[in-house]
Design a protein around this motif. Structure first.
Motif, PDB file in Angstrom:
ATOM      1  N   ARG A   2       2.872  63.190 -11.798  1.00 49.76           N
ATOM      2  CA  ARG A   2       3.180  64.602 -11.481  1.00 49.76           C
ATOM      3  C   ARG A   2       1.833  65.547 -12.009  1.00 49.76           C
ATOM      4  O   ARG A   2       1.301  66.463 -11.383  1.00 49.76           O
ATOM      5  N   SER A  31      -1.081  65.116 -10.089  1.00 45.33           N
ATOM      6  CA  SER A  31      -0.894  65.633  -8.542  1.00 45.33           C
ATOM      7  C   SER A  31      -1.374  67.162  -8.695  1.00 45.33           C
ATOM      8  O   SER A  31      -2.029  67.845  -7.868  1.00 45.33           O
ATOM      9  N   ALA A  32      -0.686  67.932  -9.743  1.00 48.00           N
ATOM     10  CA  ALA A  32      -0.855  69.369 -10.002  1.00 48.00           C
ATOM     11  C   ALA A  32      -2.508  69.625 -10.226  1.00 48.00           C
ATOM     12  O   ALA A  32      -3.139  70.603  -9.529  1.00 48.00           O
ATOM     13  N   ALA A  79      -4.239  69.419  -6.841  1.00 53.98           N
ATOM     14  CA  ALA A  79      -3.599  70.396  -5.886  1.00 53.98           C
ATOM     15  C   ALA A  79      -4.469  71.934  -6.238  1.00 53.98           C
ATOM     16  O   ALA A  79      -4.431  72.630  -5.545  1.00 53.98           O
ATOM     17  N   PRO A 131       1.153  67.169   1.465  1.00 56.47           N
ATOM     18  CA  PRO A 131       1.014  68.057   0.225  1.00 56.47           C
ATOM     19  C   PRO A 131       0.905  67.315  -1.211  1.00 56.47           C
ATOM     20  O   PRO A 131       1.408  66.133  -1.126  1.00 56.47           O
ATOM     21  N   LEU A 132       0.519  67.930  -2.103  1.00 48.34           N
ATOM     22  CA  LEU A 132       0.527  67.533  -3.547  1.00 48.34           C
ATOM     23  C   LEU A 132       1.558  68.394  -4.520  1.00 48.34           C
ATOM     24  O   LEU A 132       1.105  69.255  -5.044  1.00 48.34           O
ATOM     25  N   THR A 133       2.898  68.022  -4.191  1.00 45.94           N
ATOM     26  CA  THR A 133       3.767  68.724  -4.937  1.00 45.94           C
ATOM     27  C   THR A 133       4.575  67.761  -5.762  1.00 45.94           C
ATOM     28  O   THR A 133       4.305  66.688  -5.695  1.00 45.94           O
ATOM     29  N   VAL A 134       5.318  68.264  -6.715  1.00 45.83           N
ATOM     30  CA  VAL A 134       6.226  67.411  -7.872  1.00 45.83           C
ATOM     31  C   VAL A 134       7.122  66.471  -6.991  1.00 45.83           C
ATOM     32  O   VAL A 134       7.070  65.524  -7.098  1.00 45.83           O
ATOM     33  N   GLU A 172       6.624  65.224  -3.877  1.00 49.95           N
ATOM     34  CA  GLU A 172       5.645  64.286  -3.276  1.00 49.95           C
ATOM     35  C   GLU A 172       5.216  63.331  -4.358  1.00 49.95           C
ATOM     36  O   GLU A 172       5.186  61.978  -4.195  1.00 49.95           O
TER      37      GLU A 172
END
Length: 194
Positions: free
Chosen positions: A90, A93-94, A97, A173-176, A178
């Motif tokens: 996570r 990823s954040a 992003a 997307p690069l979300t939580v 995902e």
């Protein structure tokens, strides 16, 4: 590559000033802003001296970025090795992003056409990130939840490679949510079945 501890004081100051200027320029406008002329002007270090320390501006930018980001994503320690790894996916990823992810992508792409910069990118950014993730993987293996036949390098590629691919291609997307889907898919294939 230049080892700062082996530099004479004046040379070490120039090295540090150049890295500081490059970090500022990367934060302000990404890799396009971190030109040799701009780094030289901001740092007060001549272009000739910059080229004595680095083979290219991409190498200089990669070192500056790597040193800046070395501690940007601290390792979680919840007491649950699986939760730690999921949380790290996570966090990474954040990171990808956000604005630093854009600089990461620019540097990664630039290293393809500037092979002299790739070792700087690996040493100052990727090696530290991969070593940190290895610690998390080893915790999971030690807990008995992961297969010891899967090494940390492979696990890192499986868990974090999709994030880099998404950053570079923008296909997803690069979300939580995902990041959690990637973790779940990867770990279900990597975890031992009882």
């Amino acid at each position: 590559m230049t080892d700062e501890t082996s530099l004479r004081p004046r040379s070490a100051r120039a090295h540090a000033c150049a890295l500081s200027a490059a970090r500022e320029l990367l934060a302000e406008g990404g890799l396009p802003a971190a030109t040799v002329d701009a780094i030289s002007a901001r740092s007060g270090v001549s272009k000739a001296t910059l080229y004595k320390h680095w083979p290219s501006r991409t190498a200089l930018a990669a070192e500056a970025f790597g040193r800046e980001m070395a501690d940007a994503i601290p390792l979680p320690s919840t007491g649950d090795p699986r939760a730690d790894l999921v949380e790290q996916v996570r966090r990474v990823s954040a990171f990808y992003a956000g604005p630093t992810g854009e600089v990461f992508a620019q540097l990664l792409a630039a290293c393809v056409t500037d092979p002299s910069a790739a070792p700087y990118f690996r040493e100052f950014f990727l090696d530290g990130r991969r070593a940190a993730i290895s610690v998390l993987w080893q915790r999971l293996v030690a807990s008995g939840m992961a297969s010891p036949s899967v090494d940390a390098e492979t696990a890192t590629d499986v868990l974090f490679g999709p994030l880099i691919f998404r950053r570079l291609t923008g296909h997803a997307p690069l979300t939580v949510a995902e990041a959690d889907a990637i973790s779940s898919a990867a770990l279900e294939g990597l975890l031992k079945r009882g």
